[in-house]
Structures are given as structure tokens and as C-alpha cells.
Enzyme design. Structure first.
Site, PDB file in Angstrom:
ATOM      1  CB  SER A 167      -0.938   0.011   1.211  1.00  0.00           C
ATOM      2  OG  SER A 167      -0.195  -0.080   2.421  1.00  0.00           O
ATOM      3  CG  ASP A 186      -2.398   5.320   8.603  1.00  0.00           C
ATOM      4  OD1 ASP A 186      -1.172   5.123   8.702  1.00  0.00           O
ATOM      5  OD2 ASP A 186      -3.082   4.843   7.673  1.00  0.00           O
ATOM      6  CG  HIS A 241      -0.797   3.523   5.100  1.00  0.00           C
ATOM      7  ND1 HIS A 241      -1.778   3.083   5.960  1.00  0.00           N
ATOM      8  CD2 HIS A 241      -0.561   2.507   4.244  1.00  0.00           C
ATOM      9  CE1 HIS A 241      -2.136   1.855   5.627  1.00  0.00           C
ATOM     10  NE2 HIS A 241      -1.398   1.475   4.596  1.00  0.00           N
TER      11      HIS A 241
END
Length: 241
Positions: A22, A193, A196
Site C-alpha cells: 500500500s 495513521d 502509511h
């Protein structure tokens, strides 16, 4: 730099291939925009191609890597990065994503072998270690989003060390993103967060990658001349090789 590098066709554009999870998938997003920064930095020289897969680990990426590589001509790859470990380093109770540390290291080495067998030179491959994890912030995110919390920053550091070891053993370049984050006084600001990248984290990663990219693209000329170098009296001769 002006001048035309080869034939101005699709194959003339060198590629920077970013493989990852991600953190790479979000590489063109507002916060996690390290890929956007790279693309802007080397525009008109290389295309930055993101192949990021949210939630994936090395075991999964190793399976799909051969198909990904088929998209490219190896001689047009100026640089390839492998940025994995954020999911592998989940604690063992996360049975879906966790990859044992020795397997993670071997998976990275296997992927390097896949790339080199495909024709990408080892010196054009970079292993990027997973980032640090702000456990407090990521725990809150998991609670708020009904996710199981299975991260540990110290464990992430062990996977970062294994990533660097894999690079040393394979003869590729390495980037210790974890270590560079932890050197910062307020390193948690590099994450939005807890896991990330924030805009600060993306800028940090971009600046760490810049000298590597500079070296890899030092022999790559801009495709098509700069506008001030265009011969308006001979457009065909100037713009077509």
C-alpha cells in the site's frame, strides 16, 4: 539536458518500476506521494510506473512478479525498487499477512533473482526497508476501523535489518528507510495513521531516493529537445530522428 534519446516512441522512454504494498499503491496519493515526487523529478526522462498492492506481502508479490515483468523490456528499466515488509512484519497472530523473518529475507532475494534473470542488472535494483510503525496511532486506527492490531515497531526494525542484509547478499542497492525515520526527533510525523506515509514521510523517502535515481539516470537524456532548442524552420528534422 536537451537532445533526443533514441527514437521518440514508447520504447524510448526509460522506466522506473516501483514494486510494493500500500505504501507504493498510495505513491501517487495526496499524502503518500513519493512516486509523484519522483515522476515530477525525472519527467521527460523516465516514466515512473507504480505496481503497488495494498495488503500484499513478499510471498504474494513473488507470485505475481513474473507477470508484472512481462510488461517491460528489461533494457528500458533504469531502476527498479522493491518496497515490502510493512505487512510481512505483522505479528504471527495475523496469519493472513505475517511472513516469518527468514522467509521474508529469502523472498526478497528470490525477487531480486527474478529481476536479474529477466535482465535487470543488480545495480539497478533497490531494496527499500519497511518504515517504522507508530504503534499508538496505528492501534487507534485499527480500533476505529474494526481491524486487529498486530504491529510492533521493534519487529519492523528487525525486518528492516533483514532487508538490508538481503540487499548486501544479493549485491543490490539498499535504502534503510526505517533507520532514517528513527533518526528524526519527531519521526511519527512521517506517518499519517501510524503506518502509511504522510506528506513529510513521502518527502523524506523521495529525498533518500534522489541520489540513487540521479545515479541510475545519469546516462538518460531528455526525450525530445527543450522548447528553446527546437528549430522552428526544420520541425521534422528537429523532432523526428
Amino acid at each position: 539536458m536537451s537532445g533526443v534519446s533514441g527514437s521518440p516512441t514508447r520504447s524510448a522512454w526509460k522506466k522506473v518500476l516501483l514494486l510494493g504494498d500500500s505504501l507504493t499503491q498510495f505513491g501517487f496519493s495526496k499524502d503518500g506521494a513519493y512516486a509523484s515526487l519522483l515522476a515530477d523529478y525525472i519527467q521527460r526522462k523516465c516514466d515512473v510506473i507504480s505496481r503497488g498492492f495494498s495488503g500484499y506481502n513478499t510471498k504474494w508479490c513473488k507470485v505475481i512478479l513474473p507477470d508484472i515483468l512481462k510488461e517491460f523490456d528489461p533494457k528500458n528499466i533504469a531502476l527498479a525498487t522493491i518496497f515490502l515488509g510493512a505487512n510481512d512484519s505483522n505479528l504471527p497472530e495475523n496469519v493472513t499477512q505475517h511472513v516469518p523473518l527468514p522467509d521474508y529475507k529469502q523472498d526478497l532475494k528470490d525477487m531480486v533473482d527474478m529481476m536479474t534473470n529477466f535482465g535487470i542488472p543488480r545495480e539497478r535494483i533497490v531494496l527499500i526497508s519497511p518504515p517504522a510503525c507508530d504503534e499508538k496511532a496505528w492501534r487507534k486506527y485499527c480500533v476505529d476501523n474494526d481491524k486487529i492490531f498486530t504491529k510492533c515497531n521493534a519487529t519492523a526494525g528487525k525486518y528492516a535489518a533483514a532487508c538490508e542484509d538481503a540487499a548486501n547478499e544479493c549485491g543490490t542497492k539498499s535504502l534503510d528507510f526505517y533507520g532514517n525515520m528513527m533518526k528524526r526527533q519527531n519521526w511519527q510525523e512521517a506517518l499519517n495513521d501510524g503506518l502509511h506515509l504522510s506528506a513529510i514521510g513521502s518527502d523524506l523517502l523521495f529525498n533518500l531516493l534522489k541520489p540513487i535515481v540521479d545515479q541510475a539516470t545519469s546516462d538518460v537524456s531528455m526525450v525530445y529537445p527543450e522548447w528553446k532548442d527546437v528549430d522552428i524552420n526544420n520541425l521534422t528534422g528537429c523532432l523526428q530522428p
